[in-house]
Design a protein around this motif. Structure first.
Motif, PDB file in Angstrom:
ATOM      1  N   HIS A 110      51.908  26.364  17.417  1.00 54.70           N
ATOM      2  CA  HIS A 110      53.087  27.628  17.604  1.00 54.70           C
ATOM      3  C   HIS A 110      52.707  28.300  18.776  1.00 54.70           C
ATOM      4  O   HIS A 110      53.342  29.348  18.801  1.00 54.70           O
ATOM      5  CB  HIS A 110      53.349  28.337  16.208  1.00 54.70           C
ATOM      6  N   ASP A 159      44.897  25.391  14.888  1.00 52.54           N
ATOM      7  CA  ASP A 159      46.069  24.713  15.320  1.00 52.54           C
ATOM      8  C   ASP A 159      47.041  25.548  16.060  1.00 52.54           C
ATOM      9  O   ASP A 159      47.370  26.844  15.444  1.00 52.54           O
ATOM     10  CB  ASP A 159      46.764  24.531  13.850  1.00 52.54           C
ATOM     11  N   SER A 204      50.923  21.464  20.537  1.00 50.76           N
ATOM     12  CA  SER A 204      51.919  20.193  20.280  1.00 50.76           C
ATOM     13  C   SER A 204      52.913  20.471  21.349  1.00 50.76           C
ATOM     14  O   SER A 204      53.261  21.863  21.625  1.00 50.76           O
ATOM     15  CB  SER A 204      52.523  20.576  18.846  1.00 50.76           C
ATOM     16  N   ALA A 263      50.902  19.205   9.664  1.00 46.67           N
ATOM     17  CA  ALA A 263      49.617  19.902   9.957  1.00 46.67           C
ATOM     18  C   ALA A 263      48.587  19.456   9.052  1.00 46.67           C
ATOM     19  O   ALA A 263      47.470  19.835   9.062  1.00 46.67           O
ATOM     20  CB  ALA A 263      49.873  21.341   9.867  1.00 46.67           C
ATOM     21  N   LYS A 319      58.958  23.030  19.969  1.00 46.64           N
ATOM     22  CA  LYS A 319      57.760  24.118  20.185  1.00 46.64           C
ATOM     23  C   LYS A 319      57.845  24.708  21.331  1.00 46.64           C
ATOM     24  O   LYS A 319      58.838  24.736  22.027  1.00 46.64           O
ATOM     25  CB  LYS A 319      56.559  22.861  20.145  1.00 46.64           C
ATOM     26  N   GLN A 329      45.962  28.238  11.853  1.00 46.69           N
ATOM     27  CA  GLN A 329      47.217  28.097  12.192  1.00 46.69           C
ATOM     28  C   GLN A 329      47.763  29.577  12.775  1.00 46.69           C
ATOM     29  O   GLN A 329      47.745  30.292  11.968  1.00 46.69           O
ATOM     30  CB  GLN A 329      48.261  27.587  11.130  1.00 46.69           C
ATOM     31  N   SER A 354      55.966  18.911  20.633  1.00 48.14           N
ATOM     32  CA  SER A 354      57.102  18.232  20.051  1.00 48.14           C
ATOM     33  C   SER A 354      58.389  19.191  20.218  1.00 48.14           C
ATOM     34  O   SER A 354      58.438  20.143  20.682  1.00 48.14           O
ATOM     35  CB  SER A 354      56.749  18.125  18.443  1.00 48.14           C
ATOM     36  N   GLY A 397      50.816  16.161  18.487  1.00 43.66           N
ATOM     37  CA  GLY A 397      49.660  17.353  17.913  1.00 43.66           C
ATOM     38  C   GLY A 397      48.974  16.523  16.621  1.00 43.66           C
ATOM     39  O   GLY A 397      47.719  16.482  16.737  1.00 43.66           O
ATOM     40  N   ARG A 398      49.835  15.618  15.716  1.00 41.77           N
ATOM     41  CA  ARG A 398      49.184  15.116  14.934  1.00 41.77           C
ATOM     42  C   ARG A 398      47.974  13.920  15.261  1.00 41.77           C
ATOM     43  O   ARG A 398      47.095  14.038  14.809  1.00 41.77           O
ATOM     44  CB  ARG A 398      50.310  14.217  14.147  1.00 41.77           C
TER      45      ARG A 398
HETATM   46  C1  LIG Z   1      52.004  24.252  12.304  1.00 42.51           C
HETATM   47  C2  LIG Z   1      51.912  22.929  12.903  1.00 42.51           C
HETATM   48  N1  LIG Z   1      50.884  22.172  13.097  1.00 42.51           N
HETATM   49  C3  LIG Z   1      50.923  20.982  13.334  1.00 42.51           C
HETATM   50  C4  LIG Z   1      52.109  20.362  13.883  1.00 42.51           C
HETATM   51  C5  LIG Z   1      51.875  18.922  14.503  1.00 42.51           C
HETATM   52  O1  LIG Z   1      52.470  18.774  15.924  1.00 42.51           O
HETATM   53  P1  LIG Z   1      53.190  17.406  16.274  1.00 42.51           P
HETATM   54  O2  LIG Z   1      54.751  17.623  15.890  1.00 42.51           O
HETATM   55  O3  LIG Z   1      53.013  17.754  17.713  1.00 42.51           O
HETATM   56  O4  LIG Z   1      52.280  16.464  15.727  1.00 42.51           O
HETATM   57  C6  LIG Z   1      53.278  20.894  13.678  1.00 42.51           C
HETATM   58  C7  LIG Z   1      54.602  20.479  14.153  1.00 42.51           C
HETATM   59  O5  LIG Z   1      55.119  19.522  13.488  1.00 42.51           O
HETATM   60  C8  LIG Z   1      53.206  22.279  12.905  1.00 42.51           C
HETATM   61  O6  LIG Z   1      54.405  22.929  12.961  1.00 42.51           O
END
Ligand SMILES: Cc1ncc(COP(=O)(O)O)c(C=O)c1O
Length: 414
Positions: A161, A158, A182, A90, A187, A132, A184, A61-62
């Motif tokens: 979640h 975002d 995401s 995030a 999730k 978010q 990850s 997601g990043r």
């Molecule tokens: C609220 C939120 N936004 C963005 C991310 C980023 O996602 P990712 O872990 O896939 O990079 C996360 C998780 O780490 C998150 O909890």
């Protein structure tokens, strides 16, 4: 019989037998790890699901968020509003893209951005608002869209979640100019690392396509590290997790030896970017993500069923329960209690790994807030929530029986 296996909200919670089989199959075919047809298949499934034309997959997601921000070309030093009570993952892409995160406080009842504070933080330098949907609870989209329209600001959702959640019957992730999801490890669906950018604007989609094409796939070593994650956890670490903390120690050793990946690299705690971002989603992780995506409805229905048990059994207790909002999904069941941190600690000692999202306004709590442009007491409600919130698991591997034993445990601290 649970044995030494923990009841856990994290540690590859979504993995089922068929996912393990998918991993074994992939390990036999390293020639399809990087490029392959499943990347496009996954993107197409998302396009259909969200009814959106432009979707691009990334290794997190990043990476997806960074790609969106860079492709928006907002100009160095532009301000991007984002809620506190979040994860450094995030926020960091805003810094990596050369912009400045400005923190907005949250609402105590739904953990999402506070509209009043949002209005007060807008300056001539503000270009975008990141919304978010914490724990899968939809934010106040209608009011936020109104502000974006009035002040000519870009809305980015975002959706880390909230895959599958809706607002007024429309899927989250389809309201802004862009959104990211995401996959990850903890999730809604997971491929250990992975994410997707969803674009609702033709010019932005054109820019993002070019940016995406300029990226590489991660290395085979990195892909291997993610593929073995569910195997090592399920067959080695989890079965001995509670035996003299052996599994826990093994996890730390494996992560420090770089055999397994960490969810957050140490560099991210000081606002820096690890070397494996930004990258495209490799085919092997797309195969895992697609297998999980096919089970999305089952996962979210299960979460709703488990949440209903928590609602019924904890009603009238000293725990403050989440609000029921239509369209929400329960990635985690977030409770409030003055002794939240103590409850987490006592549960961990009993091999019940409750959730600690979030014990700091910018989590995890060893993140250096000043490196992420957050000053203490910037957001009062987020500070307060980080002291009184903890979360209960709802994922597919939590049975009704386990749910009841969690309830029984926490009620001792009511
Ligand atoms: C609220 C939120 N936004 C963005 C991310 C980023 O996602 P990712 O872990 O896939 O990079 C996360 C998780 O780490 C998150 O909890």
């Amino acid at each position: 019989m649970r044995g030494f296996k923990p009841i856990s909200i994290s540690l590859s919670p979504n993995v089922e037998k068929d996912d393990i089989q998918v991993v074994f199959d992939l390990l036999k075919k390293p020639f399809i790890w990087k490029n392959g047809e499943t990347i496009e298949n996954l993107e197409n499934e998302f396009k259909k699901y969200l009814n959106i034309k432009n979707v691009f997959s990334f290794n997190s997601g990043r990476s997806a968020f960074l790609a969106i921000l860079k492709s928006l070309n907002l100009g160095q030093g532009s301000e991007v509003l984002i809620q506190s009570f979040t994860c450094n993952a995030a926020v960091n892409p805003i810094i990596w893209a050369g912009y400045k995160p400005i923190y907005v406080d949250v609402d105590e009842n739904d953990f999402n951005i506070n509209v009043g504070d949002l209005n007060s933080k807008i300056t001539p330098k503000t270009k975008a608002i990141v919304v978010q949907h914490t724990f899968g609870i939809p934010a106040k989209i209608e009011e936020i869209l109104k502000i974006c329209k009035e002040k000519n600001l870009i809305l980015i959702e975002d959706c880390a979640h909230c895959l599958g959640a809706e607002y007024q019957g429309k899927k989250l992730g389809t309201f802004g100019k862009a959104a990211f999801f995401s996959f990850s490890r903890d999730k809604v669906i997971s491929s250990i690392y992975g994410g997707i950018a969803v674009i609702n604007d033709e010019i932005l989609a054109e820019n993002l396509k070019k940016y995406h094409e300029s990226l590489d796939f991660p290395s085979n070593a990195w892909i291997f590290q993610q593929l073995i994650h569910p195997l090592v956890l399920n067959y080695l670490i989890l079965p001995i997790y509670g035996f003299l903390s052996l599994g826990k120690l093994l996890l730390i050793v494996f992560q420090n030896l770089n055999i397994l990946s960490k969810a957050v690299h140490w560099k991210e705690k000081i606002g820096q970017m690890p070397p494996y971002f930004p990258k495209k989603l490799p085919n092997a992780l797309a195969v895992l993500a697609l297998n999980q995506f096919k089970k999305l409805d089952k996962f979210n229905k299960h979460r709703e069923k488990i949440a209903e048990i928590y609602f019924q059994e904890l009603q009238g207790s000293g725990f403050i329960l989440p609000e029921k909002k239509s369209g929400q999904i329960f990635l985690r069941f977030a409770l409030k209690h003055p002794n939240a941190h103590k409850i987490i600690k006592m549960a961990w000692a009993k091999n019940i790994l409750l959730g600690d999202w979030y014990t700091a306004p910018i989590a995890p709590d060893d993140t250096k807030p000043e490196k992420l442009c957050y000053s203490k007491n910037n957001c009062e409600t987020a500070e307060k929530l980080s002291k009184i919130t903890f979360n209960l698991p709802t994922h597919i591997n939590i049975s009704e029986e386990t749910t009841k034993s969690i309830i029984q445990f926490i009620k001792k601290y009511d």
